[in-house]
Design a protein around this motif. Sequence first.
Motif, PDB file in Angstrom:
ATOM      1  N   THR A  16       0.361 -11.065 -10.327  1.00 36.48           N
ATOM      2  CA  THR A  16       0.492  -9.707 -10.851  1.00 36.48           C
ATOM      3  C   THR A  16      -0.809  -8.933 -10.698  1.00 36.48           C
ATOM      4  O   THR A  16      -0.813  -7.771 -10.280  1.00 36.48           O
ATOM      5  CB  THR A  16       0.920  -9.749 -12.333  1.00 36.48           C
ATOM      6  OG1 THR A  16       2.140 -10.481 -12.438  1.00 36.48           O
ATOM      7  CG2 THR A  16       1.107  -8.351 -12.894  1.00 36.48           C
ATOM      8  N   ILE A  17      -1.923  -9.578 -11.028  1.00 36.33           N
ATOM      9  CA  ILE A  17      -3.224  -8.923 -10.898  1.00 36.33           C
ATOM     10  C   ILE A  17      -3.502  -8.578  -9.436  1.00 36.33           C
ATOM     11  O   ILE A  17      -3.952  -7.471  -9.128  1.00 36.33           O
ATOM     12  CB  ILE A  17      -4.342  -9.810 -11.489  1.00 36.33           C
ATOM     13  CG1 ILE A  17      -4.219  -9.846 -13.007  1.00 36.33           C
ATOM     14  CG2 ILE A  17      -5.726  -9.319 -11.065  1.00 36.33           C
ATOM     15  CD1 ILE A  17      -5.069 -10.899 -13.682  1.00 36.33           C
ATOM     16  N   GLY A  20      -1.500  -5.667  -8.416  1.00 34.24           N
ATOM     17  CA  GLY A  20      -2.078  -4.472  -9.037  1.00 34.24           C
ATOM     18  C   GLY A  20      -3.315  -3.995  -8.300  1.00 34.24           C
ATOM     19  O   GLY A  20      -3.479  -2.787  -8.041  1.00 34.24           O
ATOM     20  N   VAL A  21      -4.200  -4.922  -7.937  1.00 31.21           N
ATOM     21  CA  VAL A  21      -5.404  -4.566  -7.183  1.00 31.21           C
ATOM     22  C   VAL A  21      -5.021  -4.019  -5.812  1.00 31.21           C
ATOM     23  O   VAL A  21      -5.608  -3.032  -5.335  1.00 31.21           O
ATOM     24  CB  VAL A  21      -6.359  -5.772  -7.053  1.00 31.21           C
ATOM     25  CG1 VAL A  21      -7.493  -5.478  -6.103  1.00 31.21           C
ATOM     26  CG2 VAL A  21      -6.905  -6.173  -8.424  1.00 31.21           C
ATOM     27  N   PHE A  22      -4.031  -4.618  -5.178  1.00 31.26           N
ATOM     28  CA  PHE A  22      -3.546  -4.128  -3.892  1.00 31.26           C
ATOM     29  C   PHE A  22      -3.065  -2.678  -4.015  1.00 31.26           C
ATOM     30  O   PHE A  22      -3.439  -1.809  -3.227  1.00 31.26           O
ATOM     31  CB  PHE A  22      -2.418  -5.026  -3.369  1.00 31.26           C
ATOM     32  CG  PHE A  22      -1.684  -4.461  -2.185  1.00 31.26           C
ATOM     33  CD1 PHE A  22      -2.292  -4.392  -0.949  1.00 31.26           C
ATOM     34  CD2 PHE A  22      -0.386  -4.004  -2.316  1.00 31.26           C
ATOM     35  CE1 PHE A  22      -1.618  -3.867   0.151  1.00 31.26           C
ATOM     36  CE2 PHE A  22       0.292  -3.486  -1.236  1.00 31.26           C
ATOM     37  CZ  PHE A  22      -0.328  -3.419   0.004  1.00 31.26           C
ATOM     38  N   GLY A  23      -2.243  -2.420  -5.012  1.00 36.58           N
ATOM     39  CA  GLY A  23      -1.748  -1.063  -5.227  1.00 36.58           C
ATOM     40  C   GLY A  23      -2.878  -0.081  -5.487  1.00 36.58           C
ATOM     41  O   GLY A  23      -2.890   1.032  -4.951  1.00 36.58           O
ATOM     42  N   PHE A  24      -3.848  -0.492  -6.296  1.00 36.99           N
ATOM     43  CA  PHE A  24      -4.999   0.353  -6.583  1.00 36.99           C
ATOM     44  C   PHE A  24      -5.770   0.665  -5.302  1.00 36.99           C
ATOM     45  O   PHE A  24      -6.144   1.818  -5.061  1.00 36.99           O
ATOM     46  CB  PHE A  24      -5.912  -0.341  -7.601  1.00 36.99           C
ATOM     47  CG  PHE A  24      -7.153   0.436  -7.914  1.00 36.99           C
ATOM     48  CD1 PHE A  24      -7.110   1.513  -8.779  1.00 36.99           C
ATOM     49  CD2 PHE A  24      -8.366   0.086  -7.345  1.00 36.99           C
ATOM     50  CE1 PHE A  24      -8.261   2.237  -9.073  1.00 36.99           C
ATOM     51  CE2 PHE A  24      -9.515   0.806  -7.620  1.00 36.99           C
ATOM     52  CZ  PHE A  24      -9.463   1.885  -8.492  1.00 36.99           C
ATOM     53  N   CYS A  25      -6.004  -0.352  -4.467  1.00 36.09           N
ATOM     54  CA  CYS A  25      -6.732  -0.151  -3.200  1.00 36.09           C
ATOM     55  C   CYS A  25      -5.991   0.826  -2.287  1.00 36.09           C
ATOM     56  O   CYS A  25      -6.603   1.705  -1.679  1.00 36.09           O
ATOM     57  CB  CYS A  25      -6.930  -1.482  -2.467  1.00 36.09           C
ATOM     58  SG  CYS A  25      -8.102  -2.597  -3.244  1.00 36.09           S
ATOM     59  N   VAL A  26      -4.684   0.679  -2.187  1.00 37.30           N
ATOM     60  CA  VAL A  26      -3.888   1.561  -1.324  1.00 37.30           C
ATOM     61  C   VAL A  26      -3.943   2.995  -1.843  1.00 37.30           C
ATOM     62  O   VAL A  26      -4.167   3.937  -1.064  1.00 37.30           O
ATOM     63  CB  VAL A  26      -2.422   1.069  -1.218  1.00 37.30           C
ATOM     64  CG1 VAL A  26      -1.531   2.116  -0.574  1.00 37.30           C
ATOM     65  CG2 VAL A  26      -2.374  -0.234  -0.430  1.00 37.30           C
ATOM     66  N   ILE A 116      -6.311  -7.503   2.989  1.00 39.97           N
ATOM     67  CA  ILE A 116      -6.722  -8.844   2.541  1.00 39.97           C
ATOM     68  C   ILE A 116      -6.173  -9.137   1.146  1.00 39.97           C
ATOM     69  O   ILE A 116      -5.615 -10.207   0.893  1.00 39.97           O
ATOM     70  CB  ILE A 116      -8.256  -8.969   2.580  1.00 39.97           C
ATOM     71  CG1 ILE A 116      -8.739  -9.002   4.029  1.00 39.97           C
ATOM     72  CG2 ILE A 116      -8.729 -10.214   1.826  1.00 39.97           C
ATOM     73  CD1 ILE A 116     -10.232  -8.859   4.198  1.00 39.97           C
ATOM     74  N   VAL A 117      -6.313  -8.181   0.236  1.00 36.86           N
ATOM     75  CA  VAL A 117      -5.797  -8.377  -1.122  1.00 36.86           C
ATOM     76  C   VAL A 117      -4.276  -8.499  -1.092  1.00 36.86           C
ATOM     77  O   VAL A 117      -3.697  -9.342  -1.790  1.00 36.86           O
ATOM     78  CB  VAL A 117      -6.248  -7.231  -2.055  1.00 36.86           C
ATOM     79  CG1 VAL A 117      -5.602  -7.352  -3.421  1.00 36.86           C
ATOM     80  CG2 VAL A 117      -7.760  -7.227  -2.198  1.00 36.86           C
TER      81      VAL A 117
END
Length: 147
Positions: A16-17, A20-26, A116-117
């Motif tokens: 989940t984290i 979430g980090v992937f979505g934030f980066c995008v 990568i994430v």
Amino acid sequence: MKATVWHRRLLIAVTTILFGVFGFCVIQERLFIRNAEQAEGRVVRLEEKPGKRQMLYYPVVEFRSGSGEVIEFSSAWSSSEPTNKAGDIVKVFYDPEDPHSAQVGDWLSLWGGAAIVGALALVFAALTCGLYYRVSFNRQRRARGSR
């Protein structure tokens, strides 16, 4: 090794984290690109930095901002084989409020971190699904065996 509730919850949390980090980066990269100005840059040199096993090459790019200021920056991404050479023309994205935060406009520079994430998130999602499938399969097998 028996999968415990703790293992499953940990995998779900990490997955989940990571998503979430992937979505934030995008989202951050899309906002940067939407608000950024584009310029034509020129690779002025390659910086060499020793890596663990081999030399790494970072292109140093120079461009002129909308205000006429000449900005020089080093790409955040390196490679073991030079991908550019001095004199190459590259697309540059930069924040007009902070032109020193420029990025080379290639796919890796813009989307590499998110990729990568995202790949890590997919790996952990596959591990989580595999663990749940294994636990479910073992429960069904035990239930059939106890009849």
